[in-house]
Design a protein around this motif. Sequence first.
Motif, PDB file in Angstrom:
ATOM      1  N   LEU A 165     -20.432 101.393  10.007  1.00 39.79           N
ATOM      2  CA  LEU A 165     -20.477 101.125   8.573  1.00 39.79           C
ATOM      3  C   LEU A 165     -21.884 101.306   8.013  1.00 39.79           C
ATOM      4  O   LEU A 165     -22.053 101.624   6.833  1.00 39.79           O
ATOM      5  CB  LEU A 165     -19.983  99.708   8.283  1.00 39.79           C
ATOM      6  CG  LEU A 165     -18.486  99.473   8.486  1.00 39.79           C
ATOM      7  CD1 LEU A 165     -18.169  97.979   8.460  1.00 39.79           C
ATOM      8  CD2 LEU A 165     -17.689 100.211   7.408  1.00 39.79           C
ATOM      9  N   ASP A 206     -16.723  95.828   5.592  1.00 39.58           N
ATOM     10  CA  ASP A 206     -15.899  96.959   5.179  1.00 39.58           C
ATOM     11  C   ASP A 206     -16.771  97.960   4.431  1.00 39.58           C
ATOM     12  O   ASP A 206     -17.973  97.735   4.224  1.00 39.58           O
ATOM     13  CB  ASP A 206     -14.722  96.498   4.308  1.00 39.58           C
ATOM     14  CG  ASP A 206     -15.154  95.632   3.131  1.00 39.58           C
ATOM     15  OD1 ASP A 206     -16.185  95.943   2.501  1.00 39.58           O
ATOM     16  OD2 ASP A 206     -14.467  94.636   2.838  1.00 39.58           O
ATOM     17  N   GLU A 207     -16.164  99.070   4.025  1.00 39.61           N
ATOM     18  CA  GLU A 207     -16.915 100.121   3.350  1.00 39.61           C
ATOM     19  C   GLU A 207     -17.446  99.669   1.997  1.00 39.61           C
ATOM     20  O   GLU A 207     -18.488 100.151   1.535  1.00 39.61           O
ATOM     21  CB  GLU A 207     -16.033 101.358   3.186  1.00 39.61           C
ATOM     22  CG  GLU A 207     -15.706 102.031   4.521  1.00 39.61           C
ATOM     23  CD  GLU A 207     -14.843 103.266   4.340  1.00 39.61           C
ATOM     24  OE1 GLU A 207     -14.444 103.546   3.192  1.00 39.61           O
ATOM     25  OE2 GLU A 207     -14.567 103.948   5.348  1.00 39.61           O
ATOM     26  N   ALA A 264     -20.779  98.023   2.568  1.00 38.10           N
ATOM     27  CA  ALA A 264     -21.785  99.047   2.864  1.00 38.10           C
ATOM     28  C   ALA A 264     -22.173  99.814   1.598  1.00 38.10           C
ATOM     29  O   ALA A 264     -23.349 100.130   1.392  1.00 38.10           O
ATOM     30  CB  ALA A 264     -21.263 100.009   3.928  1.00 38.10           C
ATOM     31  N   SER A 270     -20.087  97.574  13.017  1.00 39.73           N
ATOM     32  CA  SER A 270     -21.056  97.479  11.934  1.00 39.73           C
ATOM     33  C   SER A 270     -22.034  98.649  11.971  1.00 39.73           C
ATOM     34  O   SER A 270     -22.524  99.101  10.932  1.00 39.73           O
ATOM     35  CB  SER A 270     -21.799  96.139  11.983  1.00 39.73           C
ATOM     36  OG  SER A 270     -22.415  95.913  13.231  1.00 39.73           O
TER      37      SER A 270
END
Length: 329
Positions: A108, A84-85, A88, A105
């Motif tokens: 992200l 998820d963000e 990242a 991915s």
Amino acid sequence: MQKTISLIDLSAIRRNALHMKSLACGAKFYAVVKADAYGHGAIEVAKELSDVCDGFCVAIADEGVELRAAGISPPVLVFTPPLDEGDAARMSAYDLTATVADERSAELCENLNFHLKINTGMNRYGCPPLDLPRLIKKLDKDRLLGVYTHMYAPRDEARSRQQLELFRESVAVVKKFAPWAVAHMAATAGVLSGKEYLFDGVRCGISLYGYCPEGFSDSALLPALRVYARRVQTFSPPVGDGAGYGVADKKHASLSSYRAGYGDGFSRTVSLGEGNLCMDAFVREGEEENLLIFGDADDYAARAGTISYEALCAVTKRSVRVYERRPEV
């Protein structure tokens, strides 16, 4: 101190790393310190090896964050692609190198340095070779620092060679796009399998701590971990017929209790003394103040019906780590 004591020999870990690095024939050397360095303490291990290796590998972003917070500066590759963000963002904030395995991915990791993971047969995660041309068009080549895969049955020469050929083909595609990308396939088993698996870099994990994957051996490796339990009390003569939980199978002149159990990561199926192992203690004959209860992960794992990886990660989870360096190593 009521916790078990884990005595960890950093000089052995350093020697193991230098030995494996010598087998890598000049390839970049990445030290795998995921799962808290297989129970040995990732921060201390990374500090010990920062001048030996070209970078570190961890399983999840939070493990990389811990290394950065401790002042570890070499590159850190996170094996699991961001989910998820938030993942990242942590990788970006702490200058971690991400893994790209698919289009999701890749999106992200848009602003992250990354290695591209190729699925050559393990089928855990990674980009299938046939999908690589489509995926690579979506990548920022300036941030693509490496490409790698993982051997799933290294003892099986035929399957390993199939993976090798698939990876070679994938590396050729990636190198046309980003010639500087570091290709790496070999973990410990790959290094021990032969030079053809080395490519530009290698990733060594279990061998750093003195052990080999099942089916491989190397007498130069030194186990680095010993775990001790402290004596709590001695009964002489004992009362009743117990020896921990359950009825003792014989009479004992005396019993001592020691502070370790399956609450500390030891398997209830492996006896450390008399009777059944309890959640937090066990009993045995004798009165050693600090009793060695774990010194050979392969032997313990065989008795527990598991592998050395799991045993090492488990038995230090509620332990005080004490580090040493032995000059003779």
